[in-house]
Design a protein around this motif. Structure first.
Motif, PDB file in Angstrom:
ATOM      1  N   ASP A   2      -7.112 -80.975  26.409  1.00 26.60           N
ATOM      2  CA  ASP A   2      -6.113 -80.201  25.273  1.00 26.60           C
ATOM      3  C   ASP A   2      -6.706 -78.891  24.927  1.00 26.60           C
ATOM      4  O   ASP A   2      -7.035 -78.634  23.760  1.00 26.60           O
ATOM      5  CB  ASP A   2      -5.617 -81.037  24.170  1.00 26.60           C
ATOM      6  N   PRO A   3      -6.801 -77.805  25.888  1.00 26.33           N
ATOM      7  CA  PRO A   3      -7.624 -76.618  25.588  1.00 26.33           C
ATOM      8  C   PRO A   3      -6.882 -75.688  24.249  1.00 26.33           C
ATOM      9  O   PRO A   3      -7.576 -75.168  23.557  1.00 26.33           O
ATOM     10  CB  PRO A   3      -7.671 -75.786  26.629  1.00 26.33           C
ATOM     11  N   LEU A   4      -5.499 -76.011  24.237  1.00 22.05           N
ATOM     12  CA  LEU A   4      -4.576 -75.255  23.458  1.00 22.05           C
ATOM     13  C   LEU A   4      -5.048 -75.865  21.870  1.00 22.05           C
ATOM     14  O   LEU A   4      -5.197 -74.975  21.055  1.00 22.05           O
ATOM     15  CB  LEU A   4      -3.225 -75.706  23.637  1.00 22.05           C
ATOM     16  N   SER A  53      -8.320 -74.401  21.041  1.00 21.41           N
ATOM     17  CA  SER A  53      -8.391 -72.989  20.764  1.00 21.41           C
ATOM     18  C   SER A  53      -7.839 -72.610  19.442  1.00 21.41           C
ATOM     19  O   SER A  53      -8.505 -71.834  18.725  1.00 21.41           O
ATOM     20  CB  SER A  53      -7.308 -72.225  21.724  1.00 21.41           C
ATOM     21  N   ASP A  54      -6.845 -73.326  18.790  1.00 20.75           N
ATOM     22  CA  ASP A  54      -6.219 -73.293  17.468  1.00 20.75           C
ATOM     23  C   ASP A  54      -7.398 -73.631  16.698  1.00 20.75           C
ATOM     24  O   ASP A  54      -7.541 -73.070  15.405  1.00 20.75           O
ATOM     25  CB  ASP A  54      -4.978 -74.346  17.214  1.00 20.75           C
ATOM     26  N   ALA A 109      -9.841 -70.872  16.349  1.00 22.45           N
ATOM     27  CA  ALA A 109      -9.247 -69.900  15.558  1.00 22.45           C
ATOM     28  C   ALA A 109      -9.248 -69.998  13.912  1.00 22.45           C
ATOM     29  O   ALA A 109      -9.420 -69.179  13.283  1.00 22.45           O
ATOM     30  CB  ALA A 109      -7.898 -69.655  16.034  1.00 22.45           C
ATOM     31  N   ARG A 169     -12.074 -68.699  11.864  1.00 23.27           N
ATOM     32  CA  ARG A 169     -11.894 -67.457  11.384  1.00 23.27           C
ATOM     33  C   ARG A 169     -13.397 -66.512  11.482  1.00 23.27           C
ATOM     34  O   ARG A 169     -13.845 -65.647  10.796  1.00 23.27           O
ATOM     35  CB  ARG A 169     -11.514 -67.146   9.936  1.00 23.27           C
ATOM     36  N   ILE A 221     -10.012 -63.058  17.259  1.00 22.18           N
ATOM     37  CA  ILE A 221      -8.897 -63.931  17.692  1.00 22.18           C
ATOM     38  C   ILE A 221      -8.822 -63.750  19.381  1.00 22.18           C
ATOM     39  O   ILE A 221      -8.486 -64.788  20.043  1.00 22.18           O
ATOM     40  CB  ILE A 221      -7.725 -63.471  16.975  1.00 22.18           C
ATOM     41  N   ASN A 247      -9.755 -67.908  23.180  1.00 20.44           N
ATOM     42  CA  ASN A 247      -9.246 -68.781  24.141  1.00 20.44           C
ATOM     43  C   ASN A 247     -10.775 -68.899  25.325  1.00 20.44           C
ATOM     44  O   ASN A 247     -10.834 -69.955  25.722  1.00 20.44           O
ATOM     45  CB  ASN A 247      -8.242 -67.974  25.064  1.00 20.44           C
ATOM     46  N   GLU A 252      -9.718 -78.408   9.995  1.00 24.20           N
ATOM     47  CA  GLU A 252     -10.023 -79.549  10.972  1.00 24.20           C
ATOM     48  C   GLU A 252     -11.092 -78.933  11.843  1.00 24.20           C
ATOM     49  O   GLU A 252     -10.985 -77.795  12.286  1.00 24.20           O
ATOM     50  CB  GLU A 252      -8.854 -80.226  11.587  1.00 24.20           C
ATOM     51  N   LEU A 276      -4.964 -71.684  29.688  1.00 24.14           N
ATOM     52  CA  LEU A 276      -4.638 -70.500  28.760  1.00 24.14           C
ATOM     53  C   LEU A 276      -5.174 -69.223  29.439  1.00 24.14           C
ATOM     54  O   LEU A 276      -5.877 -69.186  30.249  1.00 24.14           O
ATOM     55  CB  LEU A 276      -5.776 -70.841  27.642  1.00 24.14           C
ATOM     56  N   ARG A 279      -6.783 -64.221  24.004  1.00 24.62           N
ATOM     57  CA  ARG A 279      -5.673 -64.690  23.190  1.00 24.62           C
ATOM     58  C   ARG A 279      -4.997 -63.666  22.240  1.00 24.62           C
ATOM     59  O   ARG A 279      -5.861 -62.829  21.760  1.00 24.62           O
ATOM     60  CB  ARG A 279      -6.127 -65.772  22.259  1.00 24.62           C
TER      61      ARG A 279
END
Lengths: 159, 251
Positions: free
Chosen positions: A36-38, A41-42, A45, A48, A52, A56, A108, B32, B36
């Protein structure tokens, strides 16, 4: 007493325990992030820290580096090399978590996306990563060279 | 670790893993994009006038809007909706890879005359190219000024997508708590009696926070037709001097 503890830390048994523990932890962490790379990535991000646009690439490559290092850690002759990579990764994680805590971010970690339990950034997470870092340092610096003997380039490339 | 060959081994491992990772990402269908985009550039901004119009169907699929004399209108009777162009605009999901042969999408950011856009990206199946499956519906963005106008008129329901501690400390005045992670548990409580055509504005803690986006998309999937996301979130609302309430707000 001090030398006795040092001898224990340098022993083959302790080395194997450290390498096995690190391999299992990082392999499990890597598999979740690869699947689950998505989500990873979140999570990156949310810290911070990186621009941004880079999150990815970081989310795509880092789990594979973790997985490769975790698997190669089990190979006697290359364990120091992969232990060095994992130590560097842990230093990055500790720095990122400390930075997030200092800025008061309630986020998290994203360390184990396979796990349903939410891994909030905090002192517990920091302590866990420090323990992992200690294990990495044992593998890289403390373990007896005789255990990982013949560490020239030719033997590094042989399995 | 003083042996240079060990450092060389480490570099080789990292390089090999990087190559494998990039290759695996390229080969997987849900891989991905390498770069991004900021959240703001991934979706369309929808005008308040459109939200207040009556042209939405129950499922959020926009019918052809009547000709509007307003400067911000982009639709006319002579120019029916181009499903391809709308699909292109709405195709910019956060992590979508664009095939090289497609034309660049219309950029709305910074445009002085904002185009009216669909709230839902659902298009008739026959107008979608065969190689691309129909996109699922998703919520779009709204601006701070439009959100404030809807707040003043009382026509919008504000949903706070942040955890309860953050909500209790401070939230937009009149906003309702609906943390995305607890949506299944709270949905009936919060939105059971709400008209599906009610304007809903979701927000969270900053422009890159994805909780409000996920909440918005989920509400659209559940049939709400006028769901928009306030990207600026609570910090933008506060910076503009708009009203908030909570334990952390001085009376």
């Amino acid at each position: 007493m001090r030398w006795f503890l040092y001898d224990i830390l340098r022993s083959r048994r302790v080395n194997i325990i450290c390498r096995l523990s690190l391999a299992v932890v990082f392999a499990l962490a890597a598999v979740g992030k690869i699947l689950d790379p998505l989500e990873f990535s979140d999570a990156v991000a949310a810290f911070r820290i990186l621009p941004i646009t880079w999150t990815n690439i970081f989310a795509i490559t880092l789990p594979w580096i973790e997985l490769f290092a975790a698997v190669i850690l089990l190979m006697k002759r290359m364990s120091k090399s992969s232990g060095f990579i994992l130590a560097l990764l842990n230093i990055i994680f500790v720095a990122a978590i400390s930075s997030a805590m200092a800025r008061g971010l309630d986020i998290e970690c994203g360390c184990f996306t396979l796990s349903k339990a939410h891994d909030k950034v905090g002192w517990g997470l920091l302590a866990r990563d420090c323990v992992l870092l200690a294990l990495c340092l044992e593998v890289v610096f403390v373990a007896d060279e005789k255990i990982t003997r013949k560490s020239n380039i030719a033997d590094c490339l042989s399995v | 670790m003083r042996n240079p060959s060990q450092i060389a081994c480490s570099v080789c491992i990292v390089l090999a893993a990087t190559v494998v990772g990039l290759t695996a990402n390229a080969l997987r269908p849900d891989g991905l994009p390498l770069i991004r985009k900021p959240l703001r550039e991934t979706r369309t901004i929808v005008a308040k006038e459109y939200l207040l119009s009556e042209t939405q169907t129950r499922h959020g699929v926009m019918e052809q809007a009547p000709r509007q004399p307003s400067a911000i209108s982009a639709l006319s009777e002579q120019e029916p909706l181009q499903s391809d162009s709308v699909t292109k605009v709405a195709d910019q999901t956060i992590h979508e890879k664009r095939p090289a042969e497609e034309a660049p999408p219309v950029s709305l950011a910074g445009s002085t005359s904002r185009k009216l856009a669909m709230l839902s990206v659902k298009t008739p199946v026959e107008s979608v190219p065969a190689r691309r499956p129909p996109k699922k519906a998703e919520a779009l963005f709204t601006t701070l000024d439009d959100a404030k106008a809807l707040f003043d008129s009382g026509e919008a329901l504000f949903l706070d997508a942040r955890p309860i501690e953050d909500f209790d400390y401070e939230h937009i005045k009149g906003a309702v708590y609906l943390y995305f992670e607890e949506l299944d548990k709270l949905y009936e409580q919060v939105l059971a009696g709400i008209d599906k055509a009610r304007i809903i504005i979701t927000y969270c803690s900053d422009p890159e926070c994805t909780e409000a986006v996920k909440l918005g998309d989920e509400l659209v999937a559940r049939g709400h037709t006028k769901v928009v996301i306030l990207l600026e979130g609570l910090p933008g609302w506060k910076d503009a001097g708009y009203p908030t309430e909570g334990k952390g707000v001085a009376e």
